[in-house]
Design an enzyme around this catalytic site. Structure first.
Site, PDB file in Angstrom:
ATOM      1  N   ASN A  34      44.234  77.128  54.124  1.00  0.00           N
ATOM      2  CA  ASN A  34      44.698  76.987  55.501  1.00  0.00           C
ATOM      3  C   ASN A  34      45.916  76.056  55.517  1.00  0.00           C
ATOM      4  O   ASN A  34      45.789  74.870  55.217  1.00  0.00           O
ATOM      5  CB  ASN A  34      43.550  76.417  56.334  1.00  0.00           C
ATOM      6  CG  ASN A  34      43.904  76.249  57.799  1.00  0.00           C
ATOM      7  OD1 ASN A  34      45.066  76.316  58.185  1.00  0.00           O
ATOM      8  ND2 ASN A  34      42.892  76.021  58.612  1.00  0.00           N
TER       9      ASN A  34
ATOM     10  N   HIS B 112      45.916  83.921  61.649  1.00  0.00           N
ATOM     11  CA  HIS B 112      45.903  82.603  61.020  1.00  0.00           C
ATOM     12  C   HIS B 112      44.902  82.626  59.873  1.00  0.00           C
ATOM     13  O   HIS B 112      43.794  83.143  60.011  1.00  0.00           O
ATOM     14  CB  HIS B 112      45.520  81.553  62.063  1.00  0.00           C
ATOM     15  CG  HIS B 112      45.277  80.205  61.477  1.00  0.00           C
ATOM     16  ND1 HIS B 112      46.159  79.619  60.596  1.00  0.00           N
ATOM     17  CD2 HIS B 112      44.250  79.331  61.617  1.00  0.00           C
ATOM     18  CE1 HIS B 112      45.684  78.447  60.236  1.00  0.00           C
ATOM     19  NE2 HIS B 112      44.526  78.251  60.834  1.00  0.00           N
TER      20      HIS B 112
ATOM     21  N   CYS C  58      47.471  74.792  64.281  1.00  0.00           N
ATOM     22  CA  CYS C  58      47.550  76.093  63.578  1.00  0.00           C
ATOM     23  C   CYS C  58      48.317  77.185  64.320  1.00  0.00           C
ATOM     24  O   CYS C  58      49.010  77.972  63.684  1.00  0.00           O
ATOM     25  CB  CYS C  58      46.161  76.568  63.184  1.00  0.00           C
ATOM     26  SG  CYS C  58      45.311  75.360  62.144  1.00  0.00           S
TER      27      CYS C  58
HETATM   28  O1  UT7 Z   1      42.610  76.154  61.283  1.00  0.00           O
HETATM   29  C1  UT7 Z   1      41.624  76.251  62.266  1.00  0.00           C
HETATM   30  C2  UT7 Z   1      40.599  75.238  62.069  1.00  0.00           C
HETATM   31  N1  UT7 Z   1      39.706  75.389  60.992  1.00  0.00           N
HETATM   32  C3  UT7 Z   1      38.837  76.420  60.862  1.00  0.00           C
HETATM   33  O2  UT7 Z   1      38.950  77.428  61.467  1.00  0.00           O
HETATM   34  C4  UT7 Z   1      37.658  76.201  59.955  1.00  0.00           C
HETATM   35  C5  UT7 Z   1      36.384  76.647  60.635  1.00  0.00           C
HETATM   36  N2  UT7 Z   1      35.169  76.399  59.896  1.00  0.00           N
HETATM   37  C6  UT7 Z   1      34.896  76.951  58.693  1.00  0.00           C
HETATM   38  O3  UT7 Z   1      35.702  77.634  58.115  1.00  0.00           O
HETATM   39  C7  UT7 Z   1      33.510  76.749  58.136  1.00  0.00           C
HETATM   40  O4  UT7 Z   1      32.678  76.198  59.128  1.00  0.00           O
HETATM   41  C8  UT7 Z   1      33.463  75.864  56.869  1.00  0.00           C
HETATM   42  C9  UT7 Z   1      34.090  76.598  55.719  1.00  0.00           C
HETATM   43  C10 UT7 Z   1      34.188  74.557  57.127  1.00  0.00           C
HETATM   44  C11 UT7 Z   1      32.022  75.565  56.499  1.00  0.00           C
HETATM   45  O5  UT7 Z   1      31.296  76.769  56.309  1.00  0.00           O
HETATM   46  P1  UT7 Z   1      29.897  76.987  57.044  1.00  0.00           P
HETATM   47  O6  UT7 Z   1      29.395  78.275  56.572  1.00  0.00           O
HETATM   48  O7  UT7 Z   1      30.105  76.805  58.504  1.00  0.00           O
HETATM   49  O8  UT7 Z   1      29.038  75.851  56.419  1.00  0.00           O
HETATM   50  P2  UT7 Z   1      28.256  74.673  57.155  1.00  0.00           P
HETATM   51  O9  UT7 Z   1      29.177  73.631  57.612  1.00  0.00           O
HETATM   52  O10 UT7 Z   1      27.311  75.267  58.133  1.00  0.00           O
HETATM   53  O11 UT7 Z   1      27.420  74.116  55.922  1.00  0.00           O
HETATM   54  C12 UT7 Z   1      26.415  74.874  55.248  1.00  0.00           C
HETATM   55  C13 UT7 Z   1      25.935  74.087  54.038  1.00  0.00           C
HETATM   56  C14 UT7 Z   1      25.594  72.645  54.367  1.00  0.00           C
HETATM   57  O12 UT7 Z   1      24.490  72.270  53.597  1.00  0.00           O
HETATM   58  P3  UT7 Z   1      23.005  72.235  54.252  1.00  0.00           P
HETATM   59  O13 UT7 Z   1      23.103  71.283  55.394  1.00  0.00           O
HETATM   60  O14 UT7 Z   1      22.746  73.651  54.672  1.00  0.00           O
HETATM   61  O15 UT7 Z   1      22.190  71.766  53.119  1.00  0.00           O
HETATM   62  C15 UT7 Z   1      26.815  71.891  53.887  1.00  0.00           C
HETATM   63  O16 UT7 Z   1      26.526  70.560  53.525  1.00  0.00           O
HETATM   64  O17 UT7 Z   1      26.977  74.060  53.047  1.00  0.00           O
HETATM   65  C16 UT7 Z   1      27.220  72.700  52.676  1.00  0.00           C
HETATM   66  N3  UT7 Z   1      28.621  72.576  52.337  1.00  0.00           N
HETATM   67  C17 UT7 Z   1      29.100  72.796  51.103  1.00  0.00           C
HETATM   68  N4  UT7 Z   1      28.505  73.157  49.964  1.00  0.00           N
HETATM   69  C18 UT7 Z   1      29.268  73.313  48.874  1.00  0.00           C
HETATM   70  C19 UT7 Z   1      29.656  72.231  53.135  1.00  0.00           C
HETATM   71  N5  UT7 Z   1      30.802  72.240  52.441  1.00  0.00           N
HETATM   72  C20 UT7 Z   1      30.483  72.581  51.178  1.00  0.00           C
HETATM   73  C21 UT7 Z   1      31.238  72.743  50.014  1.00  0.00           C
HETATM   74  N6  UT7 Z   1      30.588  73.127  48.890  1.00  0.00           N
HETATM   75  N7  UT7 Z   1      32.577  72.560  49.975  1.00  0.00           N
END
Ligand code: UT7
Length: 332
Positions: free
Chosen positions: A289, A259, A117
């Site tokens: 992204n 970014h 990135c």
């Molecule tokens: O380019 C540089 C690299 N990339 C980044 O910078 C990305 C960095 N990370 C993120 O942007 C975030 O961590 C994500 C958007 C990937 C995920 O968001 P989060 O708020 O960190 O969610 P999480 O992974 O903690 O998941 C929370 C819940 C989980 O369910 P439980 O375990 O609480 O029941 C996930 O299974 O949300 C669930 N979940 C979803 N639900 C609906 C994960 N993805 C999805 C989805 N739709 N697409």
């Protein structure tokens, strides 16, 4: 050793993306996800996705030509090409050589740069250094990706995030005594954390096999929450460090162009730097992204919207796989 800056300035920036759009509603049809979750947790509404038969070079060429036109530079004037990408059209030769040929930039040296990135931020830094070393006065700096080829569209934790796009800038040596251009750069990396965001197989260590494809180990995997925390920390520190190196006080940023990974990461970075969101460029709602293309796409859009004015202090800051991070301060 430090150099008398500015050496180089961005004379023109261009951007382009495939026509194909993938909206949150489209993703709802194939994944256990919904528009509300995606918008609330990421800020993304749609992404551009290239057709299978639409090479990266196709939209990158449009971005490069736009940057050249805006800079008033012809292909013959380009001394070098740095192409930041993790998704080149082919492994050999470089995407930069294909672009050099397509542009007819006959005298230009050309190479690819892999920094995920922050690729475009790394590329600007590399180009400035090469300019200082006498390797050219006019360098085409590209950040372009076809991330749809390494995205697992059955994994809701990553499929919602990534998109395709291309951005390009012409970095030129500034006139003697000009105060316009790159004031400071800062780069960092931490390879110990590689496996928080990576592609397990398909490289030279484990060349592609039908089994690897079956197991989808040739596609991106990410530990989202860990990457999120590291991104906020590294982007905040990078902003501070580049300002310090530029000898500018906190609060002097007129436009932050971060970014575009997640709106919450952007908001946290801006908050840390004490920058109100009105001074932050955000377009991830339209593109998601796009890795190394993300910052040049945002710079080109900021310029098109009249948000970049001469004399402004502009901060570019990015974080990504590696981990890698970096920042550039520019007096526009
Ligand atoms: O380019 C540089 C690299 N990339 C980044 O910078 C990305 C960095 N990370 C993120 O942007 C975030 O961590 C994500 C958007 C990937 C995920 O968001 P989060 O708020 O960190 O969610 P999480 O992974 O903690 O998941 C929370 C819940 C989980 O369910 P439980 O375990 O609480 O029941 C996930 O299974 O949300 C669930 N979940 C979803 N639900 C609906 C994960 N993805 C999805 C989805 N739709 N697409």
């Amino acid at each position: 050793m430090s150099l008398a800056r500015p050496i180089a300035y961005l004379a023109g920036v261009g951007a382009s993306a495939p026509e194909g759009r993938l909206t949150n509603a489209d993703l709802e049809r194939t994944l256990d996800t919904n528009d509300e979750w995606i918008v609330e947790r990421t800020g993304i509404r749609e992404r551009r996705i290239a057709r299978r038969d639409e090479p990266l070079l196709e939209y990158t060429l449009r971005a490069a030509r736009q940057a050249m036109e805006r800079a008033g530079v012809t292909a013959e004037q380009i001394d070098g090409i740095i192409f930041a990408t993790v998704t080149p059209d082919r492994r050999l030769p470089s995407a930069a050589c294909d672009l050099q040929s397509a542009l007819g930039a006959k005298k230009a040296w050309a190479f690819d740069l892999v920094a995920a990135c922050p690729g475009w931020v790394y590329a600007i830094s590399a180009a400035e250094g090469m300019m200082a070393a006498g390797l050219g006065d006019t360098i085409l700096v590209v950040g372009a990706e076809k991330l749809s080829t390494i995205t697992d569209f059955s994994d809701r934790s990553t499929a919602i995030l990534f998109g395709d796009g291309a951005g390009a800038g012409i970095l030129r040596r500034g006139a003697e005594g000009s105060d316009r251009g790159v004031l400071a750069t800062y780069l960092g990396a931490d390879g110990d954390l590689a496996e928080l965001l990576y592609i397990p197989a398909g490289g030279s260590a484990e060349p592609l096999t039908p089994e690897i494809v079956q197991e989808k180990r040739h596609l991106m995997r990410m530990a989202g929450r860990e990457v999120f925390k590291a991104a906020v920390l590294a982007m905040s520190r990078s902003t501070d460090e580049a300002l310090r190196r530029a000898g500018l006080p906190p609060g002097s940023i007129d436009l932050l162009i971060p970014h575009q990974a997640n709106l919450r990461i952007i908001e946290a970075t801006a908050k840390h730097a004490g920058i109100p969101m009105e001074k932050v460029m955000v377009n991830l709602d339209q593109y998601g992204n796009t890795s190394s293309a993300s910052i040049p796409l945002a710079v080109a859009q900021a310029e098109a919207e009249g948000r970049l004015k001469p004399g402004m202090i502009v901060m570019l800051v990015a974080f990504g796989a590696g981990f890698t991070w970096g920042s550039v301060v520019i007096r526009w």
